[in-house]
Design an enzyme around this catalytic site. Structure first.
Site, short mmCIF file in Angstrom:
data_model
loop_
_atom_site.label_atom_id
_atom_site.label_comp_id
_atom_site.label_asym_id
_atom_site.label_seq_id
_atom_site.Cartn_x
_atom_site.Cartn_y
_atom_site.Cartn_z
N VAL A 48 74.48 62.65 -24.84
CA VAL A 48 74.34 61.31 -25.42
C VAL A 48 75.19 61.23 -26.69
CG1 VAL A 48 72.75 59.56 -26.30
CG2 VAL A 48 72.02 61.12 -24.47
N GLY B 14 72.54 63.93 -28.73
CA GLY B 14 71.55 64.53 -27.85
C GLY B 14 72.19 65.16 -26.65
N ASP C 277 60.12 62.28 -15.01
CA ASP C 277 60.49 63.24 -16.05
C ASP C 277 59.92 62.83 -17.41
OD1 ASP C 277 61.62 65.57 -16.99
OD2 ASP C 277 63.62 64.73 -17.25
#
Length: 740
Positions: A469, A462, A579
């Protein structure tokens, strides 16, 4: 005559004699539809029967159309669901039928046209509407009782707040409104009570309407038939907006503000249902005073001066002092409120009802409120006077025991310390010191350890604007982990960084991704999370890998709401995520959602409810207050959740410019369909309960209100999603912004 009786129960409207003309006939087989704007007019052109727009659908009723401003005077089956624009109303031999079929037949057929309506002598009742835009049954009623008394009550109660005082006048009393605007009670042919007191000037150029309004006040209106006429109040049962009982629900009291009735909660309470003052208030903390085992709470009494309440005391004490009344309730665990009225102390259990602020009274209410209790004093110190005789013996015994224990510990520590220290150092060098599931806080890692766990950051799973990630494996247990490598992040102090990581790491909830560890080695900042096998919610919603059915999607939405509720209200330190978006909601092997990526989260101290900080979040999900430089609260997360909820419901991105321009922005499209009653156009390729679909859409629209104070808390959001509370009709989300 059921048609006439039903009309009477909603409204009574009277025009002068010139309006009462011979009716026009409607032939069998005639039909009406919403989109054709067709209706059946009376011969005078004053009344029209047919569909009219209400909220996000259509209702069937009679509308006053002989004036520029249309007025609804009757609604058929007013408490049934609204119908869509594909409905048809048909006059058949059996009466009026509505297709598609919606429950029972709408109204019985009648062979006579309706010219006027009047209150009957059979105990007829007039009900208020629920709101200005919803004509279903409201909470107030006006009843012509068989004893001759005209009375106003809250629905389902026998607590009157207005009466003509004509009880005992017999069972033939009727309420009459003449064409000249006089409103009075008649027993047979004798006037027994002139309600308007003859104060209205006869004017043949006016028409009159009497109505029980949504605020519980019975009013007589007039309308000038001259050019540019308008509705004016000729008479009303009270000028005090707080006079109608029930205008404020349980545990709330009415205050007149700028000629409007405003409901305020008792101390320690909060509104039960957003936007519905009549729903009352509930405690914001658990308060089982008599059986509480929570030693962290104690109770105080808070005063509400100059208020009056209904008296349902379980005990009344003759006390001349407020403080004595206060103390008596505080010491009685059954007492939740005390009313001090004229030298008497009325001990009450909750709920309190029919509260109102009265500046002309010295009455006071005392409310029992739970507060945090200071740490308890040491029991040994409390009882030291009782144990003076044992002090010497205890001290001597403790000293001898401590001396012997100390010698033993020192010997063992001196023998084992070098070996334990060497073993730990060897494990750290080999990278084998791993997270233990019993640990509460995340553990620190050396950068070299994370390099080994990720095979030198080999497999990327990711990527975001400020982090990448990688998939990793713990070297001993072979447990999969996700290692997030932060990039281009402003430098933070070591203490602040570790504090935030440990606070977030102490969050334990099934809907939050578990933070296992972190690395803070100068500019190198990494986070170690549990690995989520099914990627992000965005991967599932916006790609055709797997279709989630309605119930699956609703389960995901509720679990996300539970996770946010935990962050906002149940953490020791309140956390604003800042977020929330599908990319930051990860799915485990059982397809359960978990909120992730706390990189932008803001922590609030215990005495904080808001913060001022630079804009954070992702375009399309950011609440409007970020752009207005307003203080930020947990309601910023609520806004983002509303956007995500729409995406879950509709299985598409909030902004998609590959679609036609009028469909590209999902939240604008949804409100357009909601307002026009066309939400069914958003349903794609599956069987969905339309009422459930509309309910969830309303939750999302409340969450997305531009004004933060209008958004519900996550606790309220979860209750609405679970179907345990009613959801009022939401306004246009941007209506507040457009009004300033």
């Amino acid at each position: 005559m059921a048609f006439l009786a039903a009309c009477l129960l909603a409204f009574a409207v009277f025009f002068n004699a010139q309006a009462r003309l011979v009716p026009s006939n409607i032939s069998r087989g005639s039909s009406l539809t919403p989109h054709s704007n067709s209706s059946w007019l009376s011969s005078s052109g004053v009344y029209a029967f047919g569909f009219y727009k209400q909220g996000n659908g259509y209702a069937v009723g009679i509308v006053l159309v002989g004036i520029p401003e249309k007025i609804v005077v009757w609604t058929a089956n007013r408490d049934d669901p609204l119908v869509s624009d594909n409905a048809t109303l048909l006059l058949t031999a059996d009466g009026l039928s509505l297709k598609p079929t919606q429950g029972q037949p709408m109204v019985a057929s009648t062979t006579q046209a309706v010219f006027s309506a009047s209150m009957l002598d059979s105990g007829s009742q007039l009900y208020s509407a629920k709101s200005e835009t919803n004509s279903s049954t409201g909470i107030f009623r006006l009843i012509m009782q068989k004893d001759g008394n005209l009375v106003q009550y809250p629905v389902a109660t026998s607590d009157p707040y207005y009466a003509t005082g004509t009880d005992g006048s017999g069972n033939n009393v009727t309420l009459n409104l003449d064409a000249d605007g006089h409103l009075y009670l008649v027993n047979n042919t004798v006037t027994i009570f002139n309600i308007t007191n003859g104060g209205i000037t006869t004017d043949q150029s006016k028409s009159y309407l009497m109505r029980l309004d949504i605020d519980g006040i019975f009013r007589l209106y007039s309308y000038s038939l001259k050019q540019n006429g308008n509705w004016s109040v000729e008479w009303q049962s009270t000028l005090d907006k707080c006079n109608p009982l029930g205008v404020c629900g349980f545990n709330s009291y009415c205050v007149t503000m700028d000629l409007k009735a405003e409901c305020k909660c008792l101390p320690g309470f909060e509104p039960t249902t957003l936007g519905d003052q009549t729903s009352g208030c509930g405690r914001n903390t658990v308060a089982d005073v008599c059986n509480s085992v929570n030693e962290s709470f104690t109770y105080i009494m808070q005063e509400l001066p100059s208020t009056r309440w209904d008296n349902f005391a379980y005990m009344t004490l003759s006390l001349s002092d407020k403080e004595e009344c206060n103390k008596a309730c505080l010491e009685d665990c059954n007492c939740e409120a005390a009313l001090f009225v004229g030298g008497s102390c009325r001990m009450q259990r909750l709920p309190l009802s029919y509260g109102r602020r009265r500046l002309d009274t010295s009455d006071s209410a005392f409310i029992k409120v739970g507060i945090s209790k200071p740490p308890a004093a040491d029991n040994f110190l409390k009882d030291k006077n009782k144990r003076k005789g044992l002090v010497a013996v205890l001290i001597l015994g403790v000293l001898l025991t401590a001396f012997g224990t100390s010698l033993l510990v020192i010997s063992v520590f001196a023998f084992w310390k070098p070996k334990v220290w060497g073993y730990k150092m060897m494990n750290q060098l080999n990278g084998d010191v791993e997270w233990n599931e019993d640990e509460v806080a995340p553990r620190p890692y050396a950068y070299e350890q994370l390099e080994k766990m990720t095979d030198n950051f080999k497999e990327e799973v990711g990527r975001g604007a400020s982090a990448t990630v990688y998939k990793g494996v713990m070297l001993c247990s072979h447990k999969l982990v996700a290692v997030k490598k932060l990039e281009n992040v402003a430098a933070e102090g070591e203490k602040e960084f570790q504090t935030e990581m440990k606070v977030i790491g102490r969050t334990h909830h099934r809907s939050l991704v578990r933070l296992l560890g972190y690395c803070h080695d100068g500019p190198k900042k990494l986070l170690v999370y549990e690995y989520m096998r099914n990627g992000s919610l965005a991967d599932i919603l916006f790609t055709p890998k797997r279709k989630l059915y309605w119930e699956e999607r609703m389960g995901i939405a509720r679990n996300i709401a539970r996770g946010l509720l935990y962050l906002h209200e149940d953490c020791d330190t309140q956390i604003i995520h800042c977020d929330i978006k599908p990319q930051n909601i990860l799915m485990d092997e059982y397809m359960c959602p978990k909120i992730a990526d706390f990189g932008l989260a803001k922590l609030l101290q215990q005495d904080q409810t808001r913060t001022t900080t630079g804009i954070r979040g992702t375009k399309g999900y950011v609440a409007p207050e970020w752009h207005r430089k307003m203080p930020i609260t947990v309601k910023a997360d609520v806004y983002s959740f509303g956007i995500v909820l729409l995406e879950i419901v509709c299985c598409r991105r909030n902004v998609d410019w590959s679609l036609p321009q009028e469909e590209a922005i999902l939240d604008e499209l949804v409100y357009h369909y909601f307002e026009s009653g066309e939400l069914s156009k958003l349903i794609r390729d599956e069987e969905i309960n339309v009422r459930q679909f509309e309910r969830v859409i309303k939750v999302a629209l409340w969450c997305m209100q531009d004004e933060p104070s209008l958004r519900p808390s996550m606790k309220k959001v979860l209750l609405m999603l679970e179907g345990t509370v009613d959801i009022p009709i939401p306004p246009n989300p941007s209506s507040f912004l457009n009004s300033i």
